[in-house]
Enzyme design. Structure first.
Site, PDB file in Angstrom:
ATOM      1  N   HIS A   1      -6.825  -1.715  15.334  1.00 20.40           N
ATOM      2  CA  HIS A   1      -6.914  -0.931  14.093  1.00 20.40           C
ATOM      3  C   HIS A   1      -6.707  -1.838  12.873  1.00 20.40           C
ATOM      4  O   HIS A   1      -7.547  -1.882  11.958  1.00 20.40           O
ATOM      5  CB  HIS A   1      -5.864   0.186  14.124  1.00 20.40           C
ATOM      6  CG  HIS A   1      -5.804   1.016  12.881  1.00 20.40           C
ATOM      7  ND1 HIS A   1      -6.257   2.307  12.830  1.00 20.40           N
ATOM      8  CD2 HIS A   1      -5.339   0.739  11.627  1.00 20.40           C
ATOM      9  CE1 HIS A   1      -6.079   2.793  11.605  1.00 20.40           C
ATOM     10  NE2 HIS A   1      -5.510   1.856  10.849  1.00 20.40           N
ATOM     11  N   GLU A   2      -5.607  -2.577  12.861  1.00 21.88           N
ATOM     12  CA  GLU A   2      -5.300  -3.401  11.680  1.00 21.88           C
ATOM     13  C   GLU A   2      -6.346  -4.504  11.493  1.00 21.88           C
ATOM     14  O   GLU A   2      -6.689  -4.856  10.355  1.00 21.88           O
ATOM     15  CB  GLU A   2      -3.902  -4.010  11.795  1.00 21.88           C
ATOM     16  CG  GLU A   2      -2.773  -2.996  11.963  1.00 21.88           C
ATOM     17  CD  GLU A   2      -2.761  -1.892  10.926  1.00 21.88           C
ATOM     18  OE1 GLU A   2      -3.177  -2.149   9.772  1.00 21.88           O
ATOM     19  OE2 GLU A   2      -2.359  -0.763  11.264  1.00 21.88           O
TER      20      GLU A   2
ATOM     21  N   GLY B   1       5.296   1.421  11.490  1.00 25.54           N
ATOM     22  CA  GLY B   1       3.856   1.283  11.616  1.00 25.54           C
ATOM     23  C   GLY B   1       3.380  -0.144  11.469  1.00 25.54           C
ATOM     24  O   GLY B   1       4.027  -1.081  11.933  1.00 25.54           O
TER      25      GLY B   1
ATOM     26  N   MET C   1       0.580  -2.807   8.790  1.00 28.67           N
ATOM     27  CA  MET C   1      -0.150  -2.889   7.518  1.00 28.67           C
ATOM     28  C   MET C   1      -1.105  -4.070   7.530  1.00 28.67           C
ATOM     29  O   MET C   1      -0.714  -5.186   7.845  1.00 28.67           O
ATOM     30  CB  MET C   1       0.857  -2.999   6.356  1.00 28.67           C
ATOM     31  CG  MET C   1       0.225  -3.168   4.992  1.00 28.67           C
ATOM     32  SD  MET C   1      -0.794  -1.732   4.519  1.00 28.67           S
ATOM     33  CE  MET C   1      -2.024  -2.563   3.495  1.00 28.67           C
ATOM     34  N   GLU C   2      -2.348  -3.779   7.112  1.00 26.64           N
ATOM     35  CA  GLU C   2      -3.462  -4.704   7.294  1.00 26.64           C
ATOM     36  C   GLU C   2      -3.597  -5.785   6.224  1.00 26.64           C
ATOM     37  O   GLU C   2      -4.716  -6.235   5.961  1.00 26.64           O
ATOM     38  CB  GLU C   2      -4.759  -3.897   7.329  1.00 26.64           C
ATOM     39  CG  GLU C   2      -5.150  -3.219   5.985  1.00 26.64           C
ATOM     40  CD  GLU C   2      -4.705  -1.775   5.857  1.00 26.64           C
ATOM     41  OE1 GLU C   2      -3.747  -1.388   6.558  1.00 26.64           O
ATOM     42  OE2 GLU C   2      -5.304  -1.036   5.063  1.00 26.64           O
TER      43      GLU C   2
ATOM     44  N   GLU D   1       0.835  -1.193   0.000  1.00 29.14           N
ATOM     45  CA  GLU D   1       0.000   0.000   0.000  1.00 29.14           C
ATOM     46  C   GLU D   1       0.880   1.258   0.000  1.00 29.14           C
ATOM     47  O   GLU D   1       1.856   1.311   0.735  1.00 29.14           O
ATOM     48  CB  GLU D   1      -0.909   0.019   1.225  1.00 29.14           C
ATOM     49  CG  GLU D   1      -2.013   1.057   1.092  1.00 29.14           C
ATOM     50  CD  GLU D   1      -2.976   1.090   2.273  1.00 29.14           C
ATOM     51  OE1 GLU D   1      -2.588   0.725   3.386  1.00 29.14           O
ATOM     52  OE2 GLU D   1      -4.115   1.499   2.060  1.00 29.14           O
TER      53      GLU D   1
ATOM     54  N   GLU E   1      -9.407   4.134   6.697  1.00 25.61           N
ATOM     55  CA  GLU E   1      -8.604   4.580   7.832  1.00 25.61           C
ATOM     56  C   GLU E   1      -9.417   5.206   8.963  1.00 25.61           C
ATOM     57  O   GLU E   1      -9.138   4.973  10.130  1.00 25.61           O
ATOM     58  CB  GLU E   1      -7.509   5.541   7.354  1.00 25.61           C
ATOM     59  CG  GLU E   1      -6.511   4.897   6.388  1.00 25.61           C
ATOM     60  CD  GLU E   1      -5.842   3.653   6.959  1.00 25.61           C
ATOM     61  OE1 GLU E   1      -5.912   3.422   8.176  1.00 25.61           O
ATOM     62  OE2 GLU E   1      -5.253   2.897   6.158  1.00 25.61           O
TER      63      GLU E   1
ATOM     64  N   HIS F   1      -9.454  -3.359   9.812  1.00 25.77           N
ATOM     65  CA  HIS F   1      -9.253  -3.291   8.362  1.00 25.77           C
ATOM     66  C   HIS F   1      -9.572  -4.624   7.678  1.00 25.77           C
ATOM     67  O   HIS F   1      -9.803  -4.644   6.467  1.00 25.77           O
ATOM     68  CB  HIS F   1      -7.796  -2.965   8.039  1.00 25.77           C
ATOM     69  CG  HIS F   1      -7.453  -1.515   8.051  1.00 25.77           C
ATOM     70  ND1 HIS F   1      -8.212  -0.562   7.420  1.00 25.77           N
ATOM     71  CD2 HIS F   1      -6.392  -0.854   8.582  1.00 25.77           C
ATOM     72  CE1 HIS F   1      -7.624   0.625   7.578  1.00 25.77           C
ATOM     73  NE2 HIS F   1      -6.533   0.469   8.283  1.00 25.77           N
TER      74      HIS F   1
END
Ligand code: ZN
Length: 878
Positions: A323-324, A288, A290-291, A156, A346, A327
């Site tokens: 959060h992930e 960070g 990533m999903e 992404e 997001e 997603h």
């Protein structure tokens, strides 16, 4: 995606107004993008053979294509790939034009292909990146010594095209079947379970099961000397992966994953559709999380918890995972049609994560701690050049820029929370369930979401909500109270856009969902649509909150009488109501719409109450003034005053945690003690030094949670001997979390010579290669006492230090670096630096960054004399 912009998170953004146009429900043919829609990939088989030493790889690919109308050309994305032996239906093609600048390959067929199914096959060669863009190599320090390397991917927004030719736009969903050949002793992780593994000599060729239909940016592949902690719950296999020796640190993450997935299955009304969910810890250089569907990658510090980790670390892990994992539905199961609706990914994941973190950890008072993230959005959103949540995106660079954490993540989260409160949580969830069911394995636009929520609520949600996602900025709601003869209060409500700059104005108007509380009653829901709208609001002598529970994304200005009623009652108000009033009054002070005294009167009204979020706000604001006062004649008087405001609560809490104390009270204790030490309280500094002396002898003498507080005070006031002690302990530490805290502490030294030392250490190879975030954290800490030195150190190695941000580097440089280093160099010099580093089309982001930086200068010039005048006036009758 979650990006760790912690080192600049305190910096606040703003941007050029970009109006988004209200859109229609998702329609593949009308979805924006650069690729023609006449040829659609259905299924990819991709095989890669990395050459890790040479940092290259070779690949073969076979894509089944649905040719929707006869065509002589096939167009798709590639970047830094060399294509060979391109065939369609087994026949060589006439021409292949591979345009790296446009990131497009155009294949001209020997003869037009009729409508129907066809097959594209090709061989290719590519580059293993050293940044997290496409397939990348990540070096790391191994447990027990030596350097290891692993391979992972970060696609992404638009970097899948660096690993395989593809239709790299989110509307082109297809199935993927990935094969990779790696050293036989390595473990491999992809979106799906391993279907087949064949060992040949020192290598193994691994093929993963075919994925469901998904966009290319969610493809994942990791390989290395990895270990797994695993469990099964229901139909889903859970794995937590780390480099060998760190796997035990994944135990909490494994438990979190099971709990969160079960909750989300229920909330979304749609079971997680994949057979497994892996959580993969990538050593530090990856920023960070990533999903990727079924295979979420995390910076290792965001997933693993050691015995030296603090409650703050554990909170970060839970919230990032929540959060992930959100997603996996919002983003993976249902994907935005194009990057202009990135907020559907997001904002939703951020809001859902906060909701889940709060629900499962009530002692954390999570929504109250999230007030800081709302403020981090409101500040840049209050500049004239802010942008809307929905932004117009035409190309790849703008897609990366759409990941503006303040607006796309934080504002979006706050707006969704406000909308949920307005519709009611059950109705809102019903709308989300309808949306998921209707769009599963497909794409969506904002209109699809509003339509689902409208159907569930039987009201026109788009009419209320669209103003919040398509307009920049936020409203200031004015409250003017009138009393009748019986003492009953009626308020007249109006709105205008709130600006931090003097003289800015526009005519934006919102449907504002207010929560109005009089006294201690339950709040009443009011939709503010008309100027001068009148609402009954309890009795005149009662305090009044027009943003009860701090749920709304707006500011409130009360008339003088109501403000003074609220100030008198401030110590008795509900916690969240208080924090909204503190935030708003502080913002009004900064716009010169209210005197500093009006804010300080609220702060003084707290006395020794233990509302941790309100105190956090007060500590932050007093800290801003104390920092601005440094070097000015009034500094010591202000520091003395600031200590006197927080001393009562510090005395009440003491140094030692009580057995039944909640984490928020423990945090409050640490905040006030740390600030007393930073603001020069001799007793606190001496006590911190005593604790540190015990810690030097016995590393368990200070709990992991108390270490940042004590080490910060000790580091700030360190002499040469203490500095060297901190440095020695950092080098000796075997616990990652503890080691990071020690390095950060020594970077805070006030002494100029020690600052120089710390700057050298921040770049020294003694810090392992995966710890780029630690280097940035040290420079962020150094900046407080030595702003120019921190800048020079950063500037000399900027490319290396920012490498983990991958394709977000231009956004970070344009928007966040200036706001973070505002005090390090003159604004014009900073602007010249940015312009030399980022592409010219980043003008809006540069404007945001520089506007935020210049605002901080202006604020300082106004705050220092205001604080001096307040204390001079107070001194006469104190
Ligand atoms: Zn995200």
């Amino acid at each position: 995606m979650t990006k760790t912009v912690g080192f600049i998170a305190a910096a606040l953004a703003a941007a050029l107004a970009q109006t988004a146009v209200a859109e229609a429900p998702f329609d593949f043919d009308k979805a924006p993008g650069r690729l023609p829609k006449n040829v659609v990939p259905v299924d990819y088989s991709i095989a890669v053979v990395p050459d890790i030493a040479a940092k290259t790889f070779s690949g073969t690919e076979s894509v089944s294509l649905n040719v929707r109308e006869a065509t002589g050309q096939v167009v798709f994305n590639t970047l830094n790939l060399t294509l060979k032996d391109v065939r369609v239906d087994g026949k060589p093609v006439k021409d292949v034009k591979n345009d790296n600048d446009a990131q497009l390959a155009t294949v001209t067929l020997a003869a037009p292909a009729p409508a129907g199914m066809h097959r594209l096959t090709l061989s290719y060669a590519g580059v293993i990146e050293s940044r997290p863009q496409g397939l990348f190599a990540q070096p790391y320090g191994k447990v027990g010594g030596g350097e290891g390397v692993l391979l992972s991917t970060q696609m992404e927004s638009t970097d899948a095209r660096r690993m395989f030719p593809c239709w790299d736009e989110p509307a082109f969903r297809a199935t993927f079947r990935l094969t990779a050949t790696v050293p036989a002793e390595w473990q491999t992780i992809g979106n799906m379970p391993v279907a087949k593994r064949v060992v040949h000599g020192k290598l193994a060729t691994v093929t993963f099961e075919r994925s469901p239909k998904m966009p290319s940016y969610l493809v994942e592949f990791t390989a290395g000397d990895m270990r797994e902690l695993k469990d099964t719950s229901g139909k889903v296999h859970f794995g937590v992966w780390a480099v060998a020796g760190h796997e035990a640190d994944g135990a909490t993450a494994l438990a979190n994953a099971k709990q969160i997935l079960a909750d989300y299955d229920e909330y979304f009304g749609y079971d997680f559709p994949l057979p497994k969910l892996d959580s993969i810890a990538i050593p530090g250089g990856f920023s960070g999380a990533m999903e990727n569907w079924g295979a979420i990658t995390y910076n290792d510090a965001g997933l693993l918890l050691s015995s030296g980790s603090s409650i703050g670390d554990a909170q970060g892990v839970y919230a990032t995972m929540a959060h992930e994992m959100a997603h996996q539905w919002n983003g993976d199961l249902v994907t935005m049609g194009w990057w202009d609706d990135l907020w559907l990914n997001e904002s939703f994941a951020s809001w859902m994560a906060a909701k889940e973190t709060d629900r499962r950890n009530p002692g954390w008072k999570w929504w109250e701690t999230q007030d800081g993230t709302k403020e981090a959005a409101m500040a840049p959103d209050s500049h004239a050049s802010s942008h809307a949540i929905q932004v117009h995106v035409t190309d790849e660079l703008q897609a990366a820029n759409a990941f503006d954490p303040t607006i796309t993540y934080n504002k979006g989260q706050a707006v969704l929370r406000m909308l949920e409160a307005h519709l009611g949580p059950d109705t809102f969830r019903e709308g989300i369930r309808r949306y998921m069911k209707a769009r599963a394995f497909g794409n969506a636009t904002t209109a699809d979401l509003w339509n689902a929520l409208s159907a569930a609520s039987r009201q026109d949600v788009g009419a209320i909500a669209a103003g919040w996602t398509t307009q920049a900025g936020l409203p200031l709601v004015s409250v003017a109270a009138e009393c009748d003869a019986q003492g009953k209060r009626t308020v007249s409500l109006s709105q205008k856009r709130f600006f931090l700059e003097d003289g800015a104005a526009d005519t934006s108007h919102w449907s504002v969902p207010l929560q109005i509380r009089a006294g201690n009653a339950a709040p009443a829901t009011v939709l503010l649509t008309q100027q001068g709208q009148r609402v009954a609001a309890g009795a005149c002598q009662e305090p009044l909150s027009a943003n009860a529970d701090a749920i709304g994304y707006y500011r409130v200005q009360y008339d003088a009488t109501t403000l003074s009623t609220n100030t008198r009652a401030f110590g008795t108000l509900p916690d969240a109501d208080r924090i909204a009033m503190l935030d708003d009054q502080w913002a009004l002070v900064q716009t010169h719409s209210a005197p500093l005294a009006s804010y300080l009167a609220l702060a003084e009204g707290m006395r020794n109450s233990v509302d941790s979020s309100a105190w956090q706000q007060i500590n932050d604001s007093l800290g801003v003034i104390e920092y601005d006062e440094r070097g000015a004649p009034g500094h010591d008087a202000f520091a003395t005053y600031a200590r006197s405001v927080i001393k009562p609560v510090a005395d009440r809490l003491g140094w030692d945690a009580k057995a039944d104390e909640t984490p928020d009270l423990q945090n409050l204790r640490r905040t006030v003690i740390q600030n007393l030490g930073v603001w020069g309280d001799a007793g606190v500094i001496a006590e911190a030094r005593r604790h540190f002396a015990a810690f030097v002898k016995d590393r368990s003498a200070i709990t992991p949670d108390d270490q940042p507080m004590i080490l910060t005070i000790v580091g700030l006031h360190a002499d040469k001997a203490t500095f060297e002690q901190l440095h020695m302990l950092a080098k000796q530490s075997t616990d990652d979390s503890e080691r990071r805290r020690l390095y950060i502490a020594l970077a805070g030294a006030r002494d100029a010579g020690l600052g120089e030392e710390a700057a050298k250490i921040a770049l020294d190879p003694e810090i392992p290669p995966q710890e780029i975030q630690l280097r940035l954290g040290m420079l962020a800490t150094l900046r407080a006492e030595h702003p120019r030195l921190a800048w020079n150190t950063f500037n000399n190695k900027a490319a290396e230090l920012l490498s983990s941000f991958g394709n977000m580097v231009p956004l970070i440089e344009a928007q966040f670096v200036p706001q973070f280093f505002w005090n390090s160099l003159p604004p014009d010099e900073m602007e010249a630096w940015i312009k030399a580093h980022v592409p010219a089309e980043m003008g809006p982001q540069i404007r945001k960054g520089m506007e935020g930086a210049r605002f901080q200068y202006t604020r300082k010039q106004a705050l220092v004399p205001a604080a001096d005048a307040y204390l001079a006036g107070r001194g006469s009758h104190a």
